[in-house]
Scaffold this active site. Sequence first.
Site, PDB file in Angstrom:
ATOM      1  N   THR A 132     -57.494  -2.969  15.825  1.00 57.95           N
ATOM      2  CA  THR A 132     -56.505  -4.045  16.188  1.00 57.95           C
ATOM      3  C   THR A 132     -55.876  -4.712  15.070  1.00 57.95           C
ATOM      4  OG1 THR A 132     -57.802  -4.039  18.301  1.00 57.95           O
ATOM      5  CG2 THR A 132     -56.241  -5.998  17.741  1.00 57.95           C
ATOM      6  N   ASP A 156     -65.129  -5.332  23.702  1.00 55.74           N
ATOM      7  CA  ASP A 156     -64.965  -3.864  23.916  1.00 55.74           C
ATOM      8  C   ASP A 156     -66.080  -3.350  23.541  1.00 55.74           C
ATOM      9  OD1 ASP A 156     -63.000  -1.632  23.920  1.00 55.74           O
ATOM     10  OD2 ASP A 156     -63.941  -1.356  21.855  1.00 55.74           O
ATOM     11  N   SER A 174     -57.254   1.510  21.210  1.00 57.36           N
ATOM     12  CA  SER A 174     -56.947   0.268  20.658  1.00 57.36           C
ATOM     13  C   SER A 174     -55.896   0.475  19.224  1.00 57.36           C
ATOM     14  CB  SER A 174     -57.996  -0.552  19.860  1.00 57.36           C
ATOM     15  OG  SER A 174     -58.961  -0.925  21.108  1.00 57.36           O
ATOM     16  N   ASP A 224     -60.250  -7.633  22.932  1.00 54.20           N
ATOM     17  CA  ASP A 224     -60.398  -6.167  22.963  1.00 54.20           C
ATOM     18  C   ASP A 224     -61.193  -5.697  24.215  1.00 54.20           C
ATOM     19  OD1 ASP A 224     -60.772  -3.442  22.258  1.00 54.20           O
ATOM     20  OD2 ASP A 224     -60.206  -3.961  20.267  1.00 54.20           O
ATOM     21  N   GLU A 243     -58.469 -12.000  17.052  1.00 58.51           N
ATOM     22  CA  GLU A 243     -59.200 -10.947  18.129  1.00 58.51           C
ATOM     23  C   GLU A 243     -60.502 -11.464  18.437  1.00 58.51           C
ATOM     24  OE1 GLU A 243     -59.965  -5.986  18.274  1.00 58.51           O
ATOM     25  OE2 GLU A 243     -60.366  -7.078  16.648  1.00 58.51           O
ATOM     26  N   HIS A 301     -62.589   3.155  28.316  1.00 56.53           N
ATOM     27  CA  HIS A 301     -61.606   2.238  28.511  1.00 56.53           C
ATOM     28  C   HIS A 301     -61.095   2.526  29.771  1.00 56.53           C
ATOM     29  CE1 HIS A 301     -60.724   1.823  24.125  1.00 56.53           C
ATOM     30  NE2 HIS A 301     -61.879   1.322  24.317  1.00 56.53           N
ATOM     31  N   HIS A 345     -60.468  -2.678  11.568  1.00 54.68           N
ATOM     32  CA  HIS A 345     -60.850  -2.105  12.457  1.00 54.68           C
ATOM     33  C   HIS A 345     -59.265  -2.090  13.359  1.00 54.68           C
ATOM     34  CE1 HIS A 345     -62.821  -1.515  16.492  1.00 54.68           C
ATOM     35  NE2 HIS A 345     -63.375  -0.518  15.970  1.00 54.68           N
ATOM     36  N   ASP A 404     -55.710  -5.508  24.753  1.00 54.04           N
ATOM     37  CA  ASP A 404     -54.888  -4.094  24.535  1.00 54.04           C
ATOM     38  C   ASP A 404     -55.165  -3.267  25.644  1.00 54.04           C
ATOM     39  OD1 ASP A 404     -57.903  -4.241  23.937  1.00 54.04           O
ATOM     40  OD2 ASP A 404     -57.737  -3.340  22.063  1.00 54.04           O
ATOM     41  N   HIS A 405     -56.362  -3.148  26.364  1.00 52.65           N
ATOM     42  CA  HIS A 405     -56.594  -2.308  27.392  1.00 52.65           C
ATOM     43  C   HIS A 405     -57.581  -2.795  28.141  1.00 52.65           C
ATOM     44  CE1 HIS A 405     -60.236  -1.172  25.235  1.00 52.65           C
ATOM     45  NE2 HIS A 405     -59.130  -0.946  24.135  1.00 52.65           N
TER      46      HIS A 405
HETATM   47 ZN   LIG Z   1     -62.933   0.476  22.804  1.00 50.17          ZN
END
Ligand SMILES: [Zn+2]
Length: 541
Positions: free
Chosen positions: A177, A335, A112, A62, A330, A459, A175, A376-377
């Site tokens: 994801t 993150d 996310s 993440d 994950e 992000h 959460h 994811d980013h």
């Molecule tokens: Zn985040």
Amino acid sequence: MRRAILTTRPLWILLLMVAAVTGGRVENVEYWKQYGDSRLYKSLTRENVVGHTKNVIIFIGDGMGMSTITAARIYKGQLAGKSGEENQLAFEHFPTVGLSKTYNVDKQVPDSAGTATAMFTGVKSNYYMLGLDSNAKFNECDAAINEKSRLDSIMTWAQAEGKHTGIVTTTRITHATPAALYAHSNSRDWECDSEIPPVFRGCTKDIARQLVEEEPGKNFRVILGGGMRQFGIQVDPGTDDSCDRTDGRNLLETWMKGKTNYLFVNNTADLMSADTTKVDYLLGLFGPGHMPYALQRDRGPKGTPSLQEMTSQAMKVLSRHREGYVLMVEGGRIDHGHHANYAQMALHEAAELDDAVAYAASNTNPADTLIIVTADHSHAFTINGYPNRGNDILGYASKSSVDVPYETLTYANGPGFYTHLASNSSNCTGSLWRVIAEEERKQATYRHFSPYYLGDETHAGEDVPVYSSGPSSHLLSGVFEQNYIAHVIGYSACIGPARVYCSDDNNVGMLRSHSGSTTVLPTKILLVFLLIFTLVSKNRR
Ligand SMILES: [Zn+2]
Ligand SMILES: *[C@@H]1O[C@H](CO)[C@@H](O)[C@H](O)[C@H]1NC(C)=O
Ligand SMILES: *[C@@H]1O[C@H](CO)[C@@H](O)[C@H](O)[C@H]1NC(C)=O
Ligand SMILES: *[C@@H]1O[C@H](CO)[C@@H](O)[C@H](O)[C@H]1NC(C)=O
């Protein structure tokens, strides 16, 4: 003779100096030529694993963008006593790399929930939305719209073909994801009933309830992560600021109902001593909210397991199934480290994810297991300056002679601003930034520099890499929209909509449906006739 010694001496002194600086490596011309040649050989002799897969393991780091991966590679190399830059992470050995475009339908820089929905359902959606397409409303539940907007995930596809499924995360299992794999929610925040606005509580279930009461979540064979409070388990919240249930439900009991050969664990010893040859359903909840950062976890038997330990137990339970499995793992707190500008924490979490990938790669067969590692980013995180080779990746990039040196790893925004600000009074006599003692900089909760204050760093919007190996992984090369990942998983595992292509080894059906010759040509001819007809009839008038 004498002359030769004189002229060669500087050369070997130089080589010794280079060796001292590079920790014994001699990266001379020969070294780089040999590297290039053997890498060329590797590329030329690589054969794509074509066809279909039995198992799928998708790892999500993440927030693990490109700068995080490079810095984590150096960090992990330096932890092993090396210079760092030359290190290679486990997933960097995978044959295929592609780039995934991460924007949400309504956001240039995504979150996310929207990105996980894209990766896991094959359809891009909006910011903060889970398992619903972009027609659904954010933070507002409309039963009719939601019904039409529901998206099935790779877990639903997998279960429909008789595969076993599981999720592993270091965050709460409710959460964003993991939730995109099983929930349909107008907001990712609706993890407990108490988080849903009262007017919508009759319209939809909270995310935790969807996990244990609805398809596909209730069929998951493995669920490992944090989130006891969301399950209604009485536990001391400590510093966790997530949510509690107010409906009095105990979802642990709901999960157990109707299951046989199940096991619930809440510490490392119980997880690692689980008889994975017998357990059919494994639920592990390690803590009230998110699991602790790896650098802060209790490593004892009563403590919390590492991501690699959870991954290994999950794979042992799932791989007993003849029809194969789909597992999502994950590394969720990379993150969170970044959001707090805790660079060391974020890099350590990324290194932990890599350990889990290493375990999966060396305990599976590339002929029957597709492994994907992606993010994811990205995050607003940079590796900047001109630090010397082997310089501490968490250290300063500039010369020590500078009054206030700057760090190699900095953020574009976030709470690190005040860590570095010298004074809140706007006088121009001194430096804007303070010098920070080494002792403070070594702390895992030390915040790296940010020039713009935000309570939470943001992000970032650039593409993220997708690393893969196994059957049909070569389809994940090039630049593509993030939702394409689910389509490749579906094709490779013969699940979901892409399953129709599977009975057909040469992809004849797909090639026919995509070749323009049968549909486009008549349309073009028709258009030309219409044009002529219009012109002729106009001229007549
Ligand atoms: Zn985040
Ligand atoms: C962990 O599980 C054990 C046995 O199932 C239980 O007695 C204990 O209370 C649990 N601890 C927490 C914090 O839930
Ligand atoms: C400046 O103000 C912020 C926010 O009120 C505070 O967190 C910070 O510690 C202050 N910094 C200094 C150097 O006084
Ligand atoms: C002005 O800034 C300097 C350097 O940061 C600081 O030492 C000094 O206390 C400040 N003066 C006032 C009046 O705040």
